[in-house]
Design an enzyme around this catalytic site. Structure first.
Site, PDB file in Angstrom:
ATOM      1  CE1 TYR A  49     -25.572  -6.721  42.131  1.00  0.00           C
ATOM      2  CE2 TYR A  49     -23.984  -4.947  42.442  1.00  0.00           C
ATOM      3  CZ  TYR A  49     -24.472  -6.198  42.781  1.00  0.00           C
ATOM      4  OH  TYR A  49     -23.868  -6.911  43.778  1.00  0.00           O
ATOM      5  CG  HIS A  71     -23.129  -8.826  53.192  1.00  0.00           C
ATOM      6  ND1 HIS A  71     -24.432  -9.171  52.908  1.00  0.00           N
ATOM      7  CD2 HIS A  71     -22.473  -8.873  51.992  1.00  0.00           C
ATOM      8  CE1 HIS A  71     -24.550  -9.410  51.621  1.00  0.00           C
ATOM      9  NE2 HIS A  71     -23.386  -9.229  51.033  1.00  0.00           N
ATOM     10  CG  ASN A 115     -19.629  -3.091  46.864  1.00  0.00           C
ATOM     11  OD1 ASN A 115     -20.228  -2.937  45.821  1.00  0.00           O
ATOM     12  ND2 ASN A 115     -19.477  -4.295  47.398  1.00  0.00           N
ATOM     13  CE1 TYR A 159      29.473 -11.052  50.853  1.00  0.00           C
ATOM     14  CE2 TYR A 159      27.583 -12.326  50.117  1.00  0.00           C
ATOM     15  CZ  TYR A 159      28.898 -11.922  49.946  1.00  0.00           C
ATOM     16  OH  TYR A 159      29.606 -12.378  48.866  1.00  0.00           O
ATOM     17  NE  ARG A 214      31.754  -7.364  52.347  1.00  0.00           N
ATOM     18  CZ  ARG A 214      32.176  -8.365  51.575  1.00  0.00           C
ATOM     19  NH1 ARG A 214      32.320  -8.166  50.272  1.00  0.00           N
ATOM     20  NH2 ARG A 214      32.455  -9.540  52.064  1.00  0.00           N
ATOM     21  CG  PHE A 223     -15.986  -4.244  44.297  1.00  0.00           C
ATOM     22  CD1 PHE A 223     -15.407  -5.400  43.820  1.00  0.00           C
ATOM     23  CD2 PHE A 223     -17.216  -3.864  43.780  1.00  0.00           C
ATOM     24  CE1 PHE A 223     -16.020  -6.187  42.862  1.00  0.00           C
ATOM     25  CE2 PHE A 223     -17.849  -4.641  42.811  1.00  0.00           C
ATOM     26  CZ  PHE A 223     -17.247  -5.810  42.355  1.00  0.00           C
ATOM     27  CD  GLU A 278     -19.320 -11.573  44.973  1.00  0.00           C
ATOM     28  OE1 GLU A 278     -18.732 -12.003  45.985  1.00  0.00           O
ATOM     29  OE2 GLU A 278     -20.355 -10.881  45.029  1.00  0.00           O
TER      30      GLU A 278
END
Length: 502
Positions: free
Chosen positions: A56, A86, A198, A280, A283, A329, A413
């Site tokens: 792959y 990409h 990746n 608060y 404090r 990844f 995915e």
């Protein structure tokens, strides 16, 4: 002092990165790193020579195209196509400081020798870092799961002479900078494009950058709160160590100790009080600020693990003769940590704004809106509005991104982390916290002036002496935007010893 950082298998600490950045150190690959990179690449080349079995991302397509085999003569074209296709980011440009961190973290990850890249490729990334040739990367495009694909594609484009870079403060085509630097484009070999794309370096770089800033803001929140305590004529009792030893959260103990140190020898804190309790937001400073500190420690642990890891796919184990496709990844650990960071830092802003509100309310002998002749002057009425607006925006940004997921790549995915969205949200949110704290300091310094002739601690008075050079006392109404911006700038340029921060 040698201004060199050697990329090696030694654990990369946040403090190490801080030193690399502040001292502008040059990166150099250690001999051990070079050996690991070359050994892995040699193994992969020999593996491809001996077998035709599909592996792959090395001799197959990507994502849902994992079953499409690619011929050996097209492997370089496959990797270049991957990088170009990409590179589809959009939105704002990633800040240069974060892009430089992306380069550092990508170099570190590739140096472990489990990614199959050429030594030449890593050395080019090192050269880009050292020369501050910073690829133009965009904030939008990553799902934070198959790695930060789009941002890392833009980071990698200049290797093959594509895309744009920032060099000497100017954005220009990569080809032009390659010519200036006399660099030839890198001819990507099998697996290299995937190794570059990746990975979690977009999320990780944001996380490291924001941790460095958040630790400083955590310190400043304690310091500015101390100014507000004296300005409000608050009590020191809630910071007594005995209270915190019976609920010993580390951050709570540390916050109380800091406040005691900051207010040491203050005439105001030591004067007799007319009130037995404070609100608060005063404090409970140790409990609220302390919880944020404990969160920062958790987030730091997560990112420390990540930046010292191999996060591309598949991973190559030459000694074991294994090439394994997995999911390192996936950004889920970072997405959760970034969301937690957002929530924790938003709370620093939240409680800070409440102290601002108390200071302008005309309580404890302070004039309404901290100005002479209120009515004729609106004074500090509207800076509190600004702080409130920013706090509200942070509440929206703090909503977790990691609970979302959208299916991509034709269902291959099918679960993603959305950690990249958490990262960019956190960037805006943390910068917002800085602005809120700057407004609190602006208010607290004004309020403290009305306590004269009594003084705060020597430490705080020295701080305010420097502050007053940049941000003068407001005598009557003026354009308040300018002193607020000056207050922000003061905090940004305030240098704090790293030993105090981490």
């Amino acid at each position: 002092m040698e201004r060199i950082h050697y990329i090696s298998s030694e654990t990369l600490e946040l403090t190490t990165i801080s030193d690399i950045l502040s001292e502008e150190k040059t990166l150099v690959l250690s001999e051990d790193s070079k050996t690991r990179i070359v050994k892995c690449r040699t193994y992969l080349d020999e593996k491809l020579t001996k077998q035709d079995k599909p592996i792959y991302g090395i001799n197959t397509g990507f994502g849902s195209l994992y079953n499409v085999e690619i011929s050996k003569e097209n492997l370089t074209k496959l990797q270049e196509n991957l990088v170009m296709s990409h590179a589809c980011g959009t939105g704002e440009r990633v800040p240069d400081a974060i892009v430089k961190l992306m380069l550092l973290l990508k170099i570190q990850s590739l140096s472990y020798g489990h990614s199959g890249v050429q030594l030449q490729t890593v050395e080019r990334l090192v050269a880009m870092y050292n020369a501050s040739v910073l690829p133009v990367v965009y904030t939008q495009g990553s799902l934070g799961a198959s790695g930060d694909l789009a941002p890392l594609a833009h980071l990698s484009l200049p290797l093959i002479g594509k895309g744009s870079v920032v060099y000497n403060g100017e954005e220009m085509p990569s080809e032009a900078v390659l010519e200036i630097m006399k660099w030839e484009p890198v001819s990507l070999q099998s697996k290299e494009g995937l190794a570059l794309l990746n990975g979690t370096q977009f999320m990780s770089a944001y996380g490291v950058f924001l941790l460095l800033k958040s630790f400083k803001l955590s310190y400043l929140a304690d310091l500015i709160a101390s100014v507000s305590i004296d300005a409000f004529d608050g009590r020191l009792d809630p910071f007594n160590e005995l209270i915190h030893l019976v609920r010993p959260h580390n951050g709570q103990l540390k916050t109380a100790e800091r406040i005691r140190e900051f207010l040491s020898d203050s005439a105001i804190i030591n004067q007799e009080k007319q009130h037995v309790q404070d609100p608060y937001s005063f404090r409970c400073i140790p409990q609220v600020h302390g919880a944020t500190k404990d969160t920062l420690d958790f987030v730091l642990k997560t990112f420390k693990t990540e930046i010292n890891s191999v996060t591309d796919n598949p991973n190559i184990f030459s000694q074991e003769d294994e090439i394994i496709s997995g999911g390192n990844f996936h950004g889920q650990p970072l997405a959760l940590a970034l969301d937690y960071l957002k929530i924790a830092m938003a709370e620093l802003g939240n409680i800070s704004e409440r102290r601002v509100f108390q200071l302008v309310s005309g309580l404890r002998g302070l004039p309404v809106f901290l100005v002479n002749n209120p009515g004729l002057n609106s004074g500090f009425m509207i800076p509190q509005y600004t702080a409130a607006s920013i706090v509200s925006a942070n509440k929206q940004l703090a909503s977790p991104a990691s609970v979302d997921s959208i299916v991509s790549s034709n269902g291959q995915e099918d679960h993603v982390s959305m950690g990249a969205n958490a990262a960019t949200q956190a960037y805006t949110l943390v910068n917002n916290v800085e602005r809120i704290l700057a407004i609190e300091l602006f208010n607290a310094s004004q309020a403290l002036a009305f306590r004269a002739p009594l003084q705060s601690s020597p430490f705080i008075e020295q701080l305010l002496g420097s502050y007053r050079v940049e941000v003068p006392f407001v005598e009557e109404d003026e354009v308040m935007h300018y002193p607020i911006q000056q207050s922000i700038s003061f905090l940004q340029h305030l240098q704090i010893d790293s030993a105090e921060l981490y």
